[in-house]
Design a protein around this motif. Structure first.
Motif, mmCIF file in Angstrom:
data_model
loop_
_atom_site.group_PDB
_atom_site.id
_atom_site.type_symbol
_atom_site.label_atom_id
_atom_site.label_comp_id
_atom_site.label_asym_id
_atom_site.label_seq_id
_atom_site.Cartn_x
_atom_site.Cartn_y
_atom_site.Cartn_z
ATOM 1 N N PHE A 66 11.137 -4.779 -23.124
ATOM 2 C CA PHE A 66 11.808 -5.796 -23.957
ATOM 3 C C PHE A 66 13.168 -5.287 -24.449
ATOM 4 O O PHE A 66 14.169 -6.001 -24.382
ATOM 5 C CB PHE A 66 10.932 -6.155 -25.158
ATOM 6 C CG PHE A 66 9.697 -6.931 -24.799
ATOM 7 C CD1 PHE A 66 9.727 -7.887 -23.814
ATOM 8 C CD2 PHE A 66 8.500 -6.711 -25.469
ATOM 9 C CE1 PHE A 66 8.578 -8.614 -23.481
ATOM 10 C CE2 PHE A 66 7.364 -7.420 -25.148
ATOM 11 C CZ PHE A 66 7.399 -8.374 -24.153
ATOM 12 N N GLY A 67 13.191 -4.050 -24.945
ATOM 13 C CA GLY A 67 14.416 -3.516 -25.519
ATOM 14 C C GLY A 67 15.515 -3.325 -24.484
ATOM 15 O O GLY A 67 16.678 -3.666 -24.725
ATOM 16 N N HIS A 68 15.166 -2.786 -23.314
ATOM 17 C CA HIS A 68 16.172 -2.563 -22.279
ATOM 18 C C HIS A 68 16.700 -3.890 -21.740
ATOM 19 O O HIS A 68 17.901 -4.028 -21.467
ATOM 20 C CB HIS A 68 15.585 -1.723 -21.149
ATOM 21 C CG HIS A 68 15.288 -0.305 -21.559
ATOM 22 N ND1 HIS A 68 15.219 0.086 -22.875
ATOM 23 C CD2 HIS A 68 15.051 0.815 -20.820
ATOM 24 C CE1 HIS A 68 14.951 1.384 -22.932
ATOM 25 N NE2 HIS A 68 14.845 1.851 -21.694
ATOM 26 N N SER A 69 15.804 -4.852 -21.561
ATOM 27 C CA SER A 69 16.237 -6.165 -21.084
ATOM 28 C C SER A 69 17.163 -6.841 -22.096
ATOM 29 O O SER A 69 18.178 -7.442 -21.718
ATOM 30 C CB SER A 69 15.018 -7.044 -20.812
ATOM 31 O OG SER A 69 15.399 -8.357 -20.454
ATOM 32 N N GLN A 128 13.956 -4.946 -11.585
ATOM 33 C CA GLN A 128 13.970 -6.400 -11.442
ATOM 34 C C GLN A 128 13.941 -7.102 -12.793
ATOM 35 O O GLN A 128 14.447 -8.224 -12.916
ATOM 36 C CB GLN A 128 12.791 -6.845 -10.583
ATOM 37 C CG GLN A 128 12.902 -6.416 -9.136
ATOM 38 C CD GLN A 128 11.824 -7.023 -8.278
ATOM 39 O OE1 GLN A 128 10.824 -7.524 -8.780
ATOM 40 N NE2 GLN A 128 12.012 -6.982 -6.971
ATOM 41 N N VAL A 129 13.364 -6.464 -13.797
ATOM 42 C CA VAL A 129 13.402 -7.043 -15.144
ATOM 43 C C VAL A 129 14.839 -7.124 -15.646
ATOM 44 O O VAL A 129 15.257 -8.128 -16.234
ATOM 45 C CB VAL A 129 12.515 -6.212 -16.098
ATOM 46 C CG1 VAL A 129 12.759 -6.617 -17.549
ATOM 47 C CG2 VAL A 129 11.052 -6.401 -15.750
ATOM 48 N N LEU A 130 15.620 -6.072 -15.408
ATOM 49 C CA LEU A 130 17.016 -6.082 -15.827
ATOM 50 C C LEU A 130 17.820 -7.107 -15.032
ATOM 51 O O LEU A 130 18.704 -7.778 -15.584
ATOM 52 C CB LEU A 130 17.618 -4.684 -15.664
ATOM 53 C CG LEU A 130 16.904 -3.549 -16.406
ATOM 54 C CD1 LEU A 130 17.641 -2.242 -16.200
ATOM 55 C CD2 LEU A 130 16.775 -3.866 -17.888
ATOM 56 N N ILE A 139 10.194 -11.059 -20.937
ATOM 57 C CA ILE A 139 10.723 -10.499 -19.697
ATOM 58 C C ILE A 139 10.041 -11.225 -18.546
ATOM 59 O O ILE A 139 8.972 -11.820 -18.709
ATOM 60 C CB ILE A 139 10.485 -8.974 -19.587
ATOM 61 C CG1 ILE A 139 8.997 -8.663 -19.738
ATOM 62 C CG2 ILE A 139 11.308 -8.218 -20.595
ATOM 63 C CD1 ILE A 139 8.653 -7.214 -19.517
ATOM 64 N N ARG A 140 10.663 -11.164 -17.374
ATOM 65 C CA ARG A 140 10.117 -11.869 -16.215
ATOM 66 C C ARG A 140 10.041 -10.925 -15.020
ATOM 67 O O ARG A 140 10.988 -10.194 -14.728
ATOM 68 C CB ARG A 140 10.981 -13.085 -15.873
ATOM 69 C CG ARG A 140 10.410 -13.938 -14.746
ATOM 70 C CD ARG A 140 11.106 -15.275 -14.628
ATOM 71 N NE ARG A 140 12.518 -15.139 -14.287
ATOM 72 C CZ ARG A 140 13.507 -15.310 -15.142
ATOM 73 N NH1 ARG A 140 13.253 -15.608 -16.404
ATOM 74 N NH2 ARG A 140 14.764 -15.185 -14.758
ATOM 75 N N CYS A 154 5.886 -14.189 -12.963
ATOM 76 C CA CYS A 154 5.175 -14.154 -14.240
ATOM 77 C C CYS A 154 6.153 -13.736 -15.337
ATOM 78 O O CYS A 154 7.058 -12.934 -15.110
ATOM 79 C CB CYS A 154 3.969 -13.216 -14.198
ATOM 80 S SG CYS A 154 4.343 -11.465 -14.286
ATOM 81 N N THR A 155 5.953 -14.306 -16.507
ATOM 82 C CA THR A 155 6.784 -14.025 -17.676
ATOM 83 C C THR A 155 5.893 -13.501 -18.789
ATOM 84 O O THR A 155 4.930 -14.166 -19.185
ATOM 85 C CB THR A 155 7.514 -15.294 -18.152
ATOM 86 O OG1 THR A 155 8.338 -15.782 -17.087
ATOM 87 C CG2 THR A 155 8.375 -14.998 -19.360
ATOM 88 N N VAL A 156 6.207 -12.324 -19.281
ATOM 89 C CA VAL A 156 5.463 -11.703 -20.382
ATOM 90 C C VAL A 156 6.265 -11.911 -21.656
ATOM 91 O O VAL A 156 7.471 -11.641 -21.690
ATOM 92 C CB VAL A 156 5.230 -10.214 -20.121
ATOM 93 C CG1 VAL A 156 4.408 -9.597 -21.249
ATOM 94 C CG2 VAL A 156 4.550 -10.003 -18.783
ATOM 95 N N SER A 157 5.614 -12.403 -22.692
ATOM 96 C CA SER A 157 6.301 -12.705 -23.947
ATOM 97 C C SER A 157 5.504 -12.155 -25.124
ATOM 98 O O SER A 157 4.286 -11.974 -25.051
ATOM 99 C CB SER A 157 6.492 -14.219 -24.114
ATOM 100 O OG SER A 157 5.246 -14.889 -24.099
ATOM 101 N N LYS A 158 6.231 -11.902 -26.195
ATOM 102 C CA LYS A 158 5.644 -11.448 -27.454
ATOM 103 C C LYS A 158 6.141 -12.355 -28.563
ATOM 104 O O LYS A 158 7.344 -12.541 -28.739
ATOM 105 C CB LYS A 158 6.036 -9.993 -27.752
ATOM 106 C CG LYS A 158 5.503 -9.474 -29.066
ATOM 107 C CD LYS A 158 6.024 -8.072 -29.374
ATOM 108 C CE LYS A 158 5.532 -7.580 -30.723
ATOM 109 N NZ LYS A 158 6.072 -6.236 -31.047
ATOM 110 N N THR A 159 5.226 -12.948 -29.309
ATOM 111 C CA THR A 159 5.594 -13.856 -30.386
ATOM 112 C C THR A 159 5.972 -13.063 -31.635
ATOM 113 O O THR A 159 5.797 -11.843 -31.708
ATOM 114 C CB THR A 159 4.439 -14.811 -30.689
ATOM 115 O OG1 THR A 159 3.314 -14.048 -31.176
ATOM 116 C CG2 THR A 159 4.023 -15.571 -29.438
#
Length: 371
Positions: free
Chosen positions: A106-109, A158-160, A193-194, A229-234
């Motif tokens: 998350f932070g790097h993206s 690929q996330v970046l 991130i995706r 796929c997309t990973v998310s944090k609320t």
């Protein structure tokens, strides 16, 4: 979708009516500069229809040729197979180690997104031209080779790249007039991130590159081919994964009954047949609890541990209200689409109506745009 449900019910048995209807669609679309397309309505007679190119994807799978035993029929047959691309969202259960690994992603993206947002802004201010995705991607490759930015290799490449694509899509919406200027991301907001590929599912676990095998709560079966796929944090600290799947599904029978919907505040919706759907008022029911928690948050010292706990309580309240609103609208939309074949909704300038500060809270609570 509207063309597929509208044409089978409204076109006549004569071929001339089909051609007249297609010409009307081409004139209304105002995109007649595209090359003409040919759709054979009959195996013994083909008619060239001047249609825009983007309508080909809507009608190409709808019209099919007739078999030999139906040469005398003049009405087109329609394919009942449609390609579906839904997002399937599941809850993730992560231990502390995997949460830290996802925090790195998350932070790097987020860093790459904010960095190249500033780069593109400065480049436009200096040259008057907008930078492209390819230029930013090539610069990112060289940036990761520098010693002071070598820590970017900890994140998946690929996330970046997907972060740069999101930035390019944000600029695309800006140039088309569909959104405002892109904003910098904050670690206090929702994180996501995706992964476009290299993720895989095995039972009740999913593999995420640079994170490992993560437990997933599969509350429904996954159909078709997984595309991304997309990973998310609320804001409340919950993790979710949304998987984009593609499969071919048979469309349900088209219903002949139609209805018009008038959205409101005292009633969520009023149907043209006189039926009224009450507005549950989720925000109003939780307003007292929300005010108490917001007052507690305002008294806490900034940067303290108790302020973080109080902010988490406020986020939980907002998330509960949003979930209630979303659940209510899903149930209403599912009921209406199961009863009516054609649904007409009024076009509302919701953003303009929100400028009325006496009704802004009530309009936001009812959620017209989301519905």
């Amino acid at each position: 979708h509207r063309a597929r449900s509208f044409l089978p019910r409204c076109i006549d048995r004569h071929l001339a009516v089909y051609q007249h209807l297609a010409d009307g669609i081409a004139r209304m679309s105002r995109l007649c500069c595209h090359p003409p397309l040919a759709f054979p309505f009959h195996q013994h007679q083909a008619t060239d229809l001047v249609l825009p190119v983007h309508i080909q994807h809507l009608l190409a799978s709808a019209f099919v040729d007739y078999p030999d035993d139906s040469a005398g029929a003049d009405v087109a047959q329609f394919s009942r197979i449609a390609s579906c691309l839904p997002w399937l969202t599941f809850r993730l259960s992560l231990p502390q180690v995997q949460q830290q690994a996802l925090a790195v992603q998350f932070g790097h993206s987020r860093f790459v997104y904010n960095l190249y947002l500033a780069v593109r802004r400065d480049y436009y201010a200096a040259t008057g031209n907008s930078s492209s995705y390819n230029r930013c991607a090539n610069d990112l490759t060289q940036l990761k080779k520098e010693p002071e930015h070598s820590w970017l290799k900890e994140a998946d490449s690929q996330v970046l790249q997907q972060s740069l694509k999101d930035l390019d899509a944000a600029y695309g919406r800006l140039f088309k007039g569909l959104g405002g200027y892109p904003k910098f991301k904050s670690r206090h907001q929702k994180q996501s991130i995706r992964y476009p590929q290299r993720f895989k599912l095995n039972g009740h676990t999913i593999y995420l590159p640079k994170v490992g095998w993560v437990k997933i709560v599969l509350h429904r079966d996954i159909r078709g081919k997984m595309k991304s796929c997309t990973v998310s944090k609320t804001k409340t600290g919950k993790y979710f994964v949304s998987i984009l799947c593609q499969w071919e599904d048979e469309q349900p029978d088209s219903l002949a009954e139609s209805v018009g919907i008038d959205l409101g505040i005292s009633h969520f919706a009023i149907l043209s047949n006189g039926e009224k759907i009450d507005n549950p008022g989720h925000l109003k029911r939780s307003e007292r609890r929300l005010k108490i928690r917001q007052r507690r948050l305002s008294r806490k010292q900034k940067g303290s541990h108790k302020r973080r706990k109080a902010r988490h309580c406020v986020a939980v309240t907002h998330e509960r209200i949003a979930n209630q609103r979303r659940d209510f609208q899903h149930k209403v939309s599912r009921e209406l689409t199961g009863r009516f074949g054609y649904i007409a909704l009024e076009s509302l300038n919701v953003s303009g109506m929100l400028q009325n500060h006496k009704l802004a809270q009530a309009i936001s609570d009812v959620g017209w745009s989301q519905f």
